[in-house]
Design a protein around this motif. Sequence first.
Motif, short mmCIF file in Angstrom:
data_model
loop_
_atom_site.label_atom_id
_atom_site.label_comp_id
_atom_site.label_asym_id
_atom_site.label_seq_id
_atom_site.Cartn_x
_atom_site.Cartn_y
_atom_site.Cartn_z
N PRO A 1 71.38 39.85 -9.46
CA PRO A 1 72.50 39.17 -10.13
C PRO A 1 73.91 39.44 -9.55
CG PRO A 1 71.71 41.01 -11.45
CD PRO A 1 70.81 40.91 -10.27
N ILE B 1 64.54 37.31 -5.27
CA ILE B 1 65.51 36.29 -5.71
C ILE B 1 66.86 36.97 -5.63
CG2 ILE B 1 66.30 34.92 -7.67
CD1 ILE B 1 63.33 34.90 -8.62
N LEU B 2 67.81 36.36 -4.91
CA LEU B 2 69.13 36.98 -4.78
C LEU B 2 69.80 37.10 -6.15
CD1 LEU B 2 70.63 35.41 -1.52
CD2 LEU B 2 69.61 37.67 -1.82
N GLU C 1 77.24 37.18 -18.83
CA GLU C 1 78.41 38.04 -18.56
C GLU C 1 79.68 37.49 -19.17
OE1 GLU C 1 77.61 40.14 -14.23
OE2 GLU C 1 79.15 38.61 -14.41
N ILE D 1 80.86 47.40 -13.63
CA ILE D 1 80.79 47.92 -15.00
C ILE D 1 79.31 47.95 -15.35
CG2 ILE D 1 81.37 47.45 -17.40
CD1 ILE D 1 83.96 46.12 -16.43
N SER D 2 78.82 49.12 -15.77
CA SER D 2 77.38 49.30 -15.99
C SER D 2 76.75 48.15 -16.76
CB SER D 2 77.14 50.59 -16.78
OG SER D 2 77.29 51.69 -15.92
N ASP D 3 75.58 47.69 -16.26
CA ASP D 3 74.84 46.67 -17.00
C ASP D 3 73.34 46.94 -16.93
OD1 ASP D 3 74.12 45.81 -14.48
OD2 ASP D 3 74.95 43.80 -14.66
N GLY D 4 72.55 46.07 -17.54
CA GLY D 4 71.10 46.29 -17.64
C GLY D 4 70.41 46.16 -16.29
N VAL E 1 71.18 37.32 -16.88
CA VAL E 1 72.35 38.10 -17.30
C VAL E 1 73.38 37.15 -17.89
CG1 VAL E 1 74.20 39.64 -16.55
CG2 VAL E 1 71.95 39.80 -15.47
N PRO F 1 72.14 44.93 -24.35
CA PRO F 1 73.58 44.69 -24.35
C PRO F 1 74.29 45.85 -23.68
CG PRO F 1 72.88 45.44 -26.53
CD PRO F 1 71.66 45.46 -25.65
N THR F 2 75.30 45.55 -22.86
CA THR F 2 76.08 46.61 -22.21
C THR F 2 77.57 46.33 -22.44
OG1 THR F 2 75.77 45.38 -20.15
CG2 THR F 2 74.33 47.28 -20.52
N TYR F 3 78.46 47.00 -21.70
CA TYR F 3 79.90 46.88 -21.95
C TYR F 3 80.36 45.42 -22.09
CZ TYR F 3 80.89 51.76 -20.81
OH TYR F 3 80.96 53.12 -20.82
N ARG F 4 79.98 44.61 -21.10
CA ARG F 4 80.55 43.26 -21.09
C ARG F 4 79.49 42.20 -20.79
NH1 ARG F 4 81.64 40.40 -15.80
NH2 ARG F 4 80.85 41.81 -14.23
N SER F 5 78.21 42.61 -20.85
CA SER F 5 77.16 41.65 -20.52
C SER F 5 75.89 41.93 -21.29
CB SER F 5 76.88 41.70 -19.01
OG SER F 5 76.26 42.92 -18.68
N ASN G 1 85.26 40.64 -17.02
CA ASN G 1 84.97 41.86 -16.28
C ASN G 1 85.92 42.99 -16.67
OD1 ASN G 1 83.77 43.56 -14.45
ND2 ASN G 1 84.77 42.65 -12.65
N GLU G 2 85.81 43.47 -17.89
CA GLU G 2 86.65 44.59 -18.34
C GLU G 2 85.96 45.35 -19.47
OE1 GLU G 2 90.06 42.21 -19.74
OE2 GLU G 2 89.48 42.77 -21.78
N LEU H 1 71.52 41.67 -20.70
CA LEU H 1 70.37 41.31 -19.86
C LEU H 1 69.29 40.80 -20.82
CD1 LEU H 1 68.75 41.19 -17.22
CD2 LEU H 1 68.21 43.60 -17.53
N LYS I 1 73.64 34.44 -14.94
CA LYS I 1 73.11 34.80 -13.62
C LYS I 1 71.61 35.07 -13.70
CE LYS I 1 77.18 37.03 -11.75
NZ LYS I 1 77.75 38.35 -11.49
N ILE I 2 70.93 34.68 -12.64
CA ILE I 2 69.49 34.92 -12.56
C ILE I 2 69.28 36.37 -12.11
CG2 ILE I 2 67.35 34.26 -11.36
CD1 ILE I 2 68.51 32.08 -13.21
#
Lengths: 344, 238
Positions: free
Chosen positions: A188, A185-186, B16, A233-236, B14, B49-53, B19-20, B55, B6-7
């Motif tokens: 995120p 699935i494209l 979000e 920016i780092s995320d899960g 996700v 949880p992360t900086y700005r988003s 973006n900062e 999952l 977002k999927i």
Amino acid sequence: MDTIRIIEPGPLTTIQDKGRKGYQRFGMPVAGAMDLFSYTVANLLVGNNDGDAAIEFTLQGPKMEFLKNAVIAVTGADAAPFIDGKPVAMWQSLFVKKGSIISFGSLKTGLRGYIAVRGGIDVPLVMGSRSTYLRAKLGGLDGRKLASGDVIKVYETSNSVPFKERILPKHLIPRYKNEAEIRVILGPQDELFENESIDVFLSSMYEVTPQSDRMGYRLKGPIIEHKESADIISDGIPLGAIQVPGHGQPIIMLADRQTTGGYAKIATVISVDLNKITQLKPGDKIKFTKTTLEEAREAIIAQHKIFEELKTKPKTVQPAKLYRIVVSGKEFFVKVEEINQSGC
Amino acid sequence: MSAEYKIAGDRGIVVEFENEISEKVNSKVRNMFLAIEKSEIKGVEEVIPTYRSLLVLYDPLVINGMDLLTELKALEKNIKPTEIEKPKTIEIPVVYGGKFGPDLEFVAQHNNLSVEEVIKIHTERKYLIYMLGFTPGFPYLGGMSKKIATPRLENPRTKIPEGSVGIAGNQTGIYPIESPGGWRLIGRTPLKLFDPYGKQPFLLQAGDYLKFVSVNEQHYHSIKAQVENGSYTVKIIQ
């Protein structure tokens, strides 16, 4: 109870379950079985719960002695198992007598195999799981891979119903090839790639490189370009996420992946196809195809039905017929049974 | 501004925000995290949880991804930041310098400060824990003073003891487990950030703050002994 003694462990044999869930927000990787289909089927074939701990081996199965009678099942890679020197079937439960030795030939297809033992492997729960996570040296047997001389305990099964040998219907046994079509699935972060780059990603063959392990599969193939930068920016990072760092080569994030990361993720492999990926070896090839969330969910439901069927009304092995033959005054016993031959 | 959704495969969504990297955006992440936790939406397995988003990971056999998406959007709309409990500040005792912080003098020299000034600057403010990641329990901290910023080591050390407090560029952090690394080490905490066999395996959580407090070597050892026998109570500044 002491049940198994390891004679030769093989290059990477660990104890795994479904993984350590609930702590990813603290940076704790999940670990767990790489091929969750084979792992789950192995457990269900011996009448275990689907989350019981089992043995995962890689490239070569372990040589082990049984210190007591046991019921086991071997699934996953076509690993050529033998008990006391005689070839035995995979994808079905087997009675193993005290003193018997299980050994494996060389892998024919696939990469990882699973050995479930009725009762489940008895190692302490660490943060709710028995999975070995090698990098933090925790879980499984002292947080490490199995070694010669290790003795593994198995829980007494709480189920008192006499056990009937179970078998996975032949058409459900996966066939591992050197090339796999993998549905994704494209997203995120697919919007960080040019449309042409996504076309390249979906139309090219990618090769599994030797720098592939339980953490992730690094692939090699046509470069996937970002619109601007590969960094986010780092995320899960979900299981199966496909990261593309600045060099443009994709990395599929697997069981031992870190929980967060700063590279753009072009797509995510659907759950049921992860079982195919984790059976690929360096040099094998992947072709990605696009699918939808709905189709992915249907595939998960279909897989779950297989598990439910194995749990509630498993197909049992036809009992063997025993003949007594007397030749020149000598007595022989001949066992005739239907064998589960792969490849037909 | 409302979040974007977002999927992320067949088990993840996700959420979000802007973006900062900022305390303002991270507080939205924290609010959403607490709202999801409180909502007990069936099928949600865990949230990173992360900086700005965030999952959000779910079990597709329990909830359809599109239904979850709708629920999350509704949840976000109804967040009342004023009703959410304020973040905590956790006190981290640190013995600075000497064998515990072999790079403290370099950090001082590099910034034309005295060792005492570096300690004063490092301990005077509280740091937001933006997220945990990299290794189990590793906090990504924000807000260190530029006055003590120092580049990483050119040759990373192969072994950094657990609890080491370091500086890399204008970031500061703590190593929860023994690992290799290139941070300039200025001190060490006797607290355990990661204890897989403890009741609470992790000391810190994203969205809270921490504050370093300078202690002497004797005090360090006495806290360490208490941590090991389970009698130490972590100091929390409300």
